[in-house]
Enzyme design. Structure first.
Site, PDB file in Angstrom:
ATOM      1  N   LYS A  11       0.826  -1.213   0.000  1.00 11.57           N
ATOM      2  CA  LYS A  11       0.000   0.000   0.000  1.00 11.57           C
ATOM      3  C   LYS A  11       0.869   1.277   0.000  1.00 11.57           C
ATOM      4  O   LYS A  11       2.083   1.227   0.275  1.00 11.57           O
ATOM      5  CB  LYS A  11      -0.930  -0.033   1.217  1.00 11.57           C
ATOM      6  CG  LYS A  11      -2.000  -1.150   1.149  1.00 11.57           C
ATOM      7  CD  LYS A  11      -2.972  -1.036   2.334  1.00 11.57           C
ATOM      8  CE  LYS A  11      -4.057  -2.098   2.291  1.00 11.57           C
ATOM      9  NZ  LYS A  11      -5.024  -1.948   3.414  1.00 11.57           N
ATOM     10  N   TYR A  51     -12.652  -2.346  -3.713  1.00 12.80           N
ATOM     11  CA  TYR A  51     -13.083  -2.440  -2.313  1.00 12.80           C
ATOM     12  C   TYR A  51     -14.607  -2.420  -2.166  1.00 12.80           C
ATOM     13  O   TYR A  51     -15.099  -2.119  -1.084  1.00 12.80           O
ATOM     14  CB  TYR A  51     -12.479  -1.287  -1.510  1.00 12.80           C
ATOM     15  CG  TYR A  51     -11.049  -1.534  -1.031  1.00 12.80           C
ATOM     16  CD1 TYR A  51     -10.714  -2.674  -0.286  1.00 12.80           C
ATOM     17  CD2 TYR A  51     -10.044  -0.605  -1.286  1.00 12.80           C
ATOM     18  CE1 TYR A  51      -9.415  -2.885   0.171  1.00 12.80           C
ATOM     19  CE2 TYR A  51      -8.738  -0.813  -0.821  1.00 12.80           C
ATOM     20  CZ  TYR A  51      -8.440  -1.957  -0.097  1.00 12.80           C
ATOM     21  OH  TYR A  51      -7.158  -2.158   0.365  1.00 12.80           O
ATOM     22  N   PHE A  59     -15.802   3.511   7.042  1.00 12.36           N
ATOM     23  CA  PHE A  59     -14.442   3.902   6.663  1.00 12.36           C
ATOM     24  C   PHE A  59     -14.198   3.824   5.158  1.00 12.36           C
ATOM     25  O   PHE A  59     -13.070   4.040   4.701  1.00 12.36           O
ATOM     26  CB  PHE A  59     -13.408   3.041   7.401  1.00 12.36           C
ATOM     27  CG  PHE A  59     -13.562   1.551   7.186  1.00 12.36           C
ATOM     28  CD1 PHE A  59     -13.042   0.926   6.055  1.00 12.36           C
ATOM     29  CD2 PHE A  59     -14.220   0.764   8.127  1.00 12.36           C
ATOM     30  CE1 PHE A  59     -13.174  -0.439   5.855  1.00 12.36           C
ATOM     31  CE2 PHE A  59     -14.360  -0.612   7.937  1.00 12.36           C
ATOM     32  CZ  PHE A  59     -13.844  -1.208   6.793  1.00 12.36           C
ATOM     33  N   ARG A  87      -1.730 -14.260   4.769  1.00  7.68           N
ATOM     34  CA  ARG A  87      -2.478 -13.597   5.846  1.00  7.68           C
ATOM     35  C   ARG A  87      -1.689 -13.679   7.160  1.00  7.68           C
ATOM     36  O   ARG A  87      -1.686 -12.750   7.951  1.00  7.68           O
ATOM     37  CB  ARG A  87      -3.869 -14.226   6.024  1.00  7.68           C
ATOM     38  CG  ARG A  87      -4.817 -14.058   4.851  1.00  7.68           C
ATOM     39  CD  ARG A  87      -5.269 -12.638   4.591  1.00  7.68           C
ATOM     40  NE  ARG A  87      -5.776 -11.942   5.741  1.00  7.68           N
ATOM     41  CZ  ARG A  87      -6.477 -10.797   5.684  1.00  7.68           C
ATOM     42  NH1 ARG A  87      -6.771 -10.235   4.517  1.00  7.68           N
ATOM     43  NH2 ARG A  87      -6.877 -10.198   6.775  1.00  7.68           N
ATOM     44  N   THR A  93      -5.398  -6.921  10.840  1.00  8.22           N
ATOM     45  CA  THR A  93      -5.725  -5.658  10.146  1.00  8.22           C
ATOM     46  C   THR A  93      -5.239  -4.439  10.929  1.00  8.22           C
ATOM     47  O   THR A  93      -4.693  -3.503  10.357  1.00  8.22           O
ATOM     48  CB  THR A  93      -7.256  -5.576   9.940  1.00  8.22           C
ATOM     49  OG1 THR A  93      -7.697  -6.779   9.302  1.00  8.22           O
ATOM     50  CG2 THR A  93      -7.637  -4.375   9.092  1.00  8.22           C
ATOM     51  N   ARG A 104       2.564  -6.132   9.408  1.00  7.19           N
ATOM     52  CA  ARG A 104       1.812  -5.006   9.960  1.00  7.19           C
ATOM     53  C   ARG A 104       2.333  -4.587  11.335  1.00  7.19           C
ATOM     54  O   ARG A 104       2.410  -3.392  11.631  1.00  7.19           O
ATOM     55  CB  ARG A 104       0.319  -5.333   9.975  1.00  7.19           C
ATOM     56  CG  ARG A 104      -0.312  -5.189   8.578  1.00  7.19           C
ATOM     57  CD  ARG A 104      -1.649  -5.825   8.474  1.00  7.19           C
ATOM     58  NE  ARG A 104      -2.403  -5.390   7.301  1.00  7.19           N
ATOM     59  CZ  ARG A 104      -3.543  -5.939   6.912  1.00  7.19           C
ATOM     60  NH1 ARG A 104      -4.068  -6.955   7.591  1.00  7.19           N
ATOM     61  NH2 ARG A 104      -4.178  -5.484   5.858  1.00  7.19           N
ATOM     62  N   ASN A 114      -1.988   0.421   6.789  1.00 12.06           N
ATOM     63  CA  ASN A 114      -1.511  -0.851   7.341  1.00 12.06           C
ATOM     64  C   ASN A 114      -0.659  -1.680   6.383  1.00 12.06           C
ATOM     65  O   ASN A 114      -0.617  -2.904   6.456  1.00 12.06           O
ATOM     66  CB  ASN A 114      -2.681  -1.660   7.920  1.00 12.06           C
ATOM     67  CG  ASN A 114      -3.714  -2.032   6.884  1.00 12.06           C
ATOM     68  OD1 ASN A 114      -3.568  -1.723   5.713  1.00 12.06           O
ATOM     69  ND2 ASN A 114      -4.763  -2.710   7.314  1.00 12.06           N
ATOM     70  N   HIS A 117      -2.160  -5.390   1.593  1.00 13.89           N
ATOM     71  CA  HIS A 117      -3.442  -6.066   1.392  1.00 13.89           C
ATOM     72  C   HIS A 117      -3.150  -7.520   1.061  1.00 13.89           C
ATOM     73  O   HIS A 117      -2.135  -7.814   0.415  1.00 13.89           O
ATOM     74  CB  HIS A 117      -4.210  -5.433   0.215  1.00 13.89           C
ATOM     75  CG  HIS A 117      -5.367  -6.281  -0.254  1.00 13.89           C
ATOM     76  ND1 HIS A 117      -6.607  -6.200   0.328  1.00 13.89           N
ATOM     77  CD2 HIS A 117      -5.443  -7.272  -1.186  1.00 13.89           C
ATOM     78  CE1 HIS A 117      -7.413  -7.098  -0.262  1.00 13.89           C
ATOM     79  NE2 HIS A 117      -6.728  -7.752  -1.171  1.00 13.89           N
ATOM     80  N   GLU A 128      -9.692 -11.291  -7.196  1.00 14.53           N
ATOM     81  CA  GLU A 128      -8.776 -10.146  -7.098  1.00 14.53           C
ATOM     82  C   GLU A 128      -7.617 -10.262  -8.090  1.00 14.53           C
ATOM     83  O   GLU A 128      -7.169  -9.260  -8.642  1.00 14.53           O
ATOM     84  CB  GLU A 128      -8.244 -10.022  -5.669  1.00 14.53           C
ATOM     85  CG  GLU A 128      -9.325  -9.559  -4.690  1.00 14.53           C
ATOM     86  CD  GLU A 128      -8.856  -9.496  -3.238  1.00 14.53           C
ATOM     87  OE1 GLU A 128      -9.662  -9.070  -2.401  1.00 14.53           O
ATOM     88  OE2 GLU A 128      -7.696  -9.869  -2.951  1.00 14.53           O
TER      89      GLU A 128
HETATM   90  P1  ADP Z   1      -7.780  -6.801   5.752  1.00 15.60           P
HETATM   91  O1  ADP Z   1      -7.016  -5.781   4.930  1.00 15.60           O
HETATM   92  O2  ADP Z   1      -6.995  -7.258   6.949  1.00 15.60           O
HETATM   93  O3  ADP Z   1      -8.308  -7.932   4.920  1.00 15.60           O
HETATM   94  P2  ADP Z   1     -10.510  -5.792   5.813  1.00 15.60           P
HETATM   95  O4  ADP Z   1     -10.729  -6.560   4.539  1.00 15.60           O
HETATM   96  O5  ADP Z   1     -11.456  -6.010   6.927  1.00 15.60           O
HETATM   97  O6  ADP Z   1      -9.036  -6.035   6.378  1.00 15.60           O
HETATM   98  O7  ADP Z   1     -10.523  -4.231   5.500  1.00 15.60           O
HETATM   99  C1  ADP Z   1      -9.918  -3.724   4.316  1.00 15.60           C
HETATM  100  C2  ADP Z   1      -9.103  -2.507   4.700  1.00 15.60           C
HETATM  101  O8  ADP Z   1      -9.977  -1.495   5.174  1.00 15.60           O
HETATM  102  C3  ADP Z   1      -8.110  -2.727   5.852  1.00 15.60           C
HETATM  103  O9  ADP Z   1      -6.875  -3.240   5.421  1.00 15.60           O
HETATM  104  C4  ADP Z   1      -7.965  -1.333   6.416  1.00 15.60           C
HETATM  105  O10 ADP Z   1      -7.026  -0.578   5.664  1.00 15.60           O
HETATM  106  C5  ADP Z   1      -9.356  -0.766   6.211  1.00 15.60           C
HETATM  107  N1  ADP Z   1     -10.136  -0.921   7.455  1.00 15.60           N
HETATM  108  C6  ADP Z   1     -10.700  -2.029   7.935  1.00 15.60           C
HETATM  109  N2  ADP Z   1     -11.350  -1.820   9.092  1.00 15.60           N
HETATM  110  C7  ADP Z   1     -11.180  -0.507   9.354  1.00 15.60           C
HETATM  111  C8  ADP Z   1     -11.601   0.366  10.401  1.00 15.60           C
HETATM  112  N3  ADP Z   1     -12.340  -0.095  11.421  1.00 15.60           N
HETATM  113  N4  ADP Z   1     -11.228   1.661  10.332  1.00 15.60           N
HETATM  114  C9  ADP Z   1     -10.488   2.124   9.312  1.00 15.60           C
HETATM  115  N5  ADP Z   1     -10.058   1.356   8.278  1.00 15.60           N
HETATM  116  C10 ADP Z   1     -10.396   0.054   8.291  1.00 15.60           C
HETATM  117 MG    MG Z   2      -9.734  -7.967   3.440  1.00 14.19          MG
END
Ligand code: ADP
Ligand code: MG
Length: 135
Positions: A11, A51, A59, A87, A93, A104, A114, A117, A128
């Site tokens: 990212k 997304y 968010f 993962r 996350t 992370r 973070n 992805h 994807e």
């Molecule tokens: P991951 O990236 O671990 O698969 P998710 O698919 O749940 O997590 O979410 C996608 C992305 O959205 C996360 O990597 C993060 O950047 C953002 N995100 C997720 N939850 C939150 C939150 N509560 N507040 C802000 N950003 C969030």
């Molecule tokens: Mg995800």
């Protein structure tokens, strides 16, 4: 054990911090092979589409702004159990909750910024990868 492919994105925060190499090293050290790679800046439109599963989340707008805030490195990783393995290497996350030694925990600042992805299952990995890499 089966050989799988998964989508990874480095990212904008990690690209700006100049730690692409350190992150790629983690993948390679864990037996994941980089089989596709492209550096790109996403348009808002493309980011929203990528997304879209999160479009109802509070968010969502911040997420789209963040992922379009600079160039990203889009990767396909291949290896045994690649989806789950990636993962694990990524960590939770929220970097504050991520296990020590994960990308992370070691490189990310916040739940928004973070660092990486990673696809979260067989179906999302397939979708994807196809979204970014044709055929
Ligand atoms: P991951 O990236 O671990 O698969 P998710 O698919 O749940 O997590 O979410 C996608 C992305 O959205 C996360 O990597 C993060 O950047 C953002 N995100 C997720 N939850 C939150 C939150 N509560 N507040 C802000 N950003 C969030
Ligand atoms: Mg995800």
């Amino acid at each position: 054990m089966t050989t799988e492919r998964t989508l990874s994105i480095i990212k904008p925060d990690a690209v700006k911090k100049n730690i692409i190499g350190k992150i790629l090293q983690r993948f390679e050290d864990n037996g994941l092979k980089i089989v596709e790679a492209r550096m790109q800046s996403l348009t808002k439109e493309k980011a929203k589409e990528f997304y879209k599963i999160h479009s109802a989340r509070p968010f969502f707008n911040d997420l789209v702004s963040f992922i379009t805030s600079g160039p990203i490195l889009i990767l396909v990783l291949e290896g045994e159990n690649a989806i789950e393995k990636n993962r694990k290497i990524m960590g939770a996350t929220d970097p504050k909750k991520a296990e020590k030694g994960t990308i992370r925990a070691d490189f990310a600042e916040s739940i928004d910024a973070n660092a990486v992805h990673g696809s979260d299952g067989q179906d999302t990995a397939k979708g994807e990868i196809a979204f970014f890499f044709k055929n």
